[in-house]
Design an enzyme around this catalytic site. Structure first.
Site, PDB file in Angstrom:
ATOM      1  CG  HIS A  17      49.470  43.200  38.564  1.00 15.99           C
ATOM      2  ND1 HIS A  17      49.427  41.784  38.754  1.00 15.99           N
ATOM      3  CD2 HIS A  17      48.741  43.254  37.686  1.00 15.99           C
ATOM      4  CE1 HIS A  17      48.962  41.131  37.976  1.00 15.99           C
ATOM      5  NE2 HIS A  17      47.960  42.296  37.192  1.00 15.99           N
ATOM      6  CE  LYS A  41      37.896  34.880  35.780  1.00 11.32           C
ATOM      7  NZ  LYS A  41      38.622  36.379  35.358  1.00 11.32           N
ATOM      8  NE  ARG A  90      48.757  43.395  29.614  1.00 10.19           N
ATOM      9  CZ  ARG A  90      47.831  42.143  30.050  1.00 10.19           C
ATOM     10  NH1 ARG A  90      48.915  40.973  30.743  1.00 10.19           N
ATOM     11  NH2 ARG A  90      47.041  41.952  30.113  1.00 10.19           N
ATOM     12  CB  SER A 128      48.132  36.649  36.762  1.00  8.83           C
ATOM     13  OG  SER A 128      48.269  38.148  37.478  1.00  8.83           O
TER      14      SER A 128
HETATM   15  O1  PNS Z   1      42.843  41.871  36.240  1.00  7.18           O
HETATM   16  P1  PNS Z   1      41.709  41.847  35.824  1.00  7.18           P
HETATM   17  O2  PNS Z   1      41.217  40.308  35.541  1.00  7.18           O
HETATM   18  O3  PNS Z   1      41.622  42.225  34.521  1.00  7.18           O
HETATM   19  O4  PNS Z   1      40.425  42.693  36.547  1.00  7.18           O
HETATM   20  C1  PNS Z   1      39.057  42.551  36.651  1.00  7.18           C
HETATM   21  C2  PNS Z   1      38.023  43.314  37.642  1.00  7.18           C
HETATM   22  C3  PNS Z   1      38.186  42.698  38.615  1.00  7.18           C
HETATM   23  C4  PNS Z   1      38.919  45.372  37.216  1.00  7.18           C
HETATM   24  C5  PNS Z   1      36.704  43.654  36.957  1.00  7.18           C
HETATM   25  O5  PNS Z   1      36.362  42.450  36.468  1.00  7.18           O
HETATM   26  C6  PNS Z   1      36.090  44.069  37.397  1.00  7.18           C
HETATM   27  O6  PNS Z   1      35.564  45.426  38.100  1.00  7.18           O
HETATM   28  N1  PNS Z   1      35.051  43.356  37.629  1.00  7.18           N
HETATM   29  C7  PNS Z   1      34.130  43.356  39.218  1.00  7.18           C
HETATM   30  C8  PNS Z   1      32.793  43.562  38.333  1.00  7.18           C
HETATM   31  C9  PNS Z   1      32.208  45.034  38.156  1.00  7.18           C
HETATM   32  O7  PNS Z   1      32.047  45.835  38.500  1.00  7.18           O
HETATM   33  N2  PNS Z   1      31.533  44.802  36.635  1.00  7.18           N
HETATM   34  C10 PNS Z   1      31.798  46.100  36.127  1.00  7.18           C
HETATM   35  C11 PNS Z   1      33.317  46.597  35.047  1.00  7.18           C
HETATM   36  S1  PNS Z   1      32.940  46.092  33.553  1.00  7.18           S
END
Ligand code: PNS
Length: 161
Positions: A17, A41, A90, A128
């Site tokens: 990150h 979560k 990745r 993570s």
């Molecule tokens: O680090 P992560 O868990 O892969 O991040 C995921 C994240 C936070 C970027 C994604 O879950 C997100 O954007 N969540 C907010 C809700 C949202 O906007 N959902 C629409 C996109 S699918």
């Protein structure tokens, strides 16, 4: 001013990150690292703890700000006048989920573009979840996370017992 958002759970933030943050900060005037406060979560670290850790590990990067958000990423991006979402890629295993998310975000707001940035090859297998998995079996996580995060992880498992 070119402003981008790098959203994620960062539970915890890894060296991968940090590499994405460092690379992305060079591409824009301002990079907002946005920590999702996801009530559905149960994270290892609270959103406040994750924000603090990210602030600490990015304090040498003057154009990086760390914030938390809840709700949709596109709404958060709009609220801070940003039209760029950064996501780390990745490899092929990330691709289908990331592509789906990018297209979903575009369907929600056609003005917002997702840019994929890949970390240095040494970080490509870091995640993570792998860090947490290793930690639970007392595996070595030293090279995977910044020092501050490593210390916080050991403190957290000690207090959890
Ligand atoms: O680090 P992560 O868990 O892969 O991040 C995921 C994240 C936070 C970027 C994604 O879950 C997100 O954007 N969540 C907010 C809700 C949202 O906007 N959902 C629409 C996109 S699918």
């Amino acid at each position: 001013m070119r402003k981008a958002v790098y959203p994620g759970s960062f539970d915890p933030a890894t060296n991968g990150h940090l590499d994405i943050i460092t690379r992305s900060a060079k591409l824009v005037d301002k990079l907002v690292v946005a920590v999702l406060d996801n009530t559905s979560k149960v994270p290892l670290f609270s959103v406040e703890e994750r924000v603090e850790q990210l602030k600490e590990i990015t304090k040498h990067l003057p154009n990086v700000e760390v914030m938390s958000f809840s709700g949709l990423t596109v709404d958060f991006a709009k609220s801070i006048n940003s039209n760029i979402i950064i996501r780390g890629l990745r490899g092929v295993t990330d691709f289908s989920y990331e592509f789906q998310m990018a297209l979903t975000n575009r369907s929600l707001d056609n003005e917002i573009e997702t840019l994929f940035v890949s970390a240095d090859t040494q970080y490509l297998f870091f995640s993570s979840s792998i860090v947490k998995e290793l930690l639970s079996f007392d595996g070595n996580i030293k090279n995977m996370v910044p020092k501050v995060v490593e210390e916080a992880l050991y403190k957290k498992i000690k207090t959890r017992g």
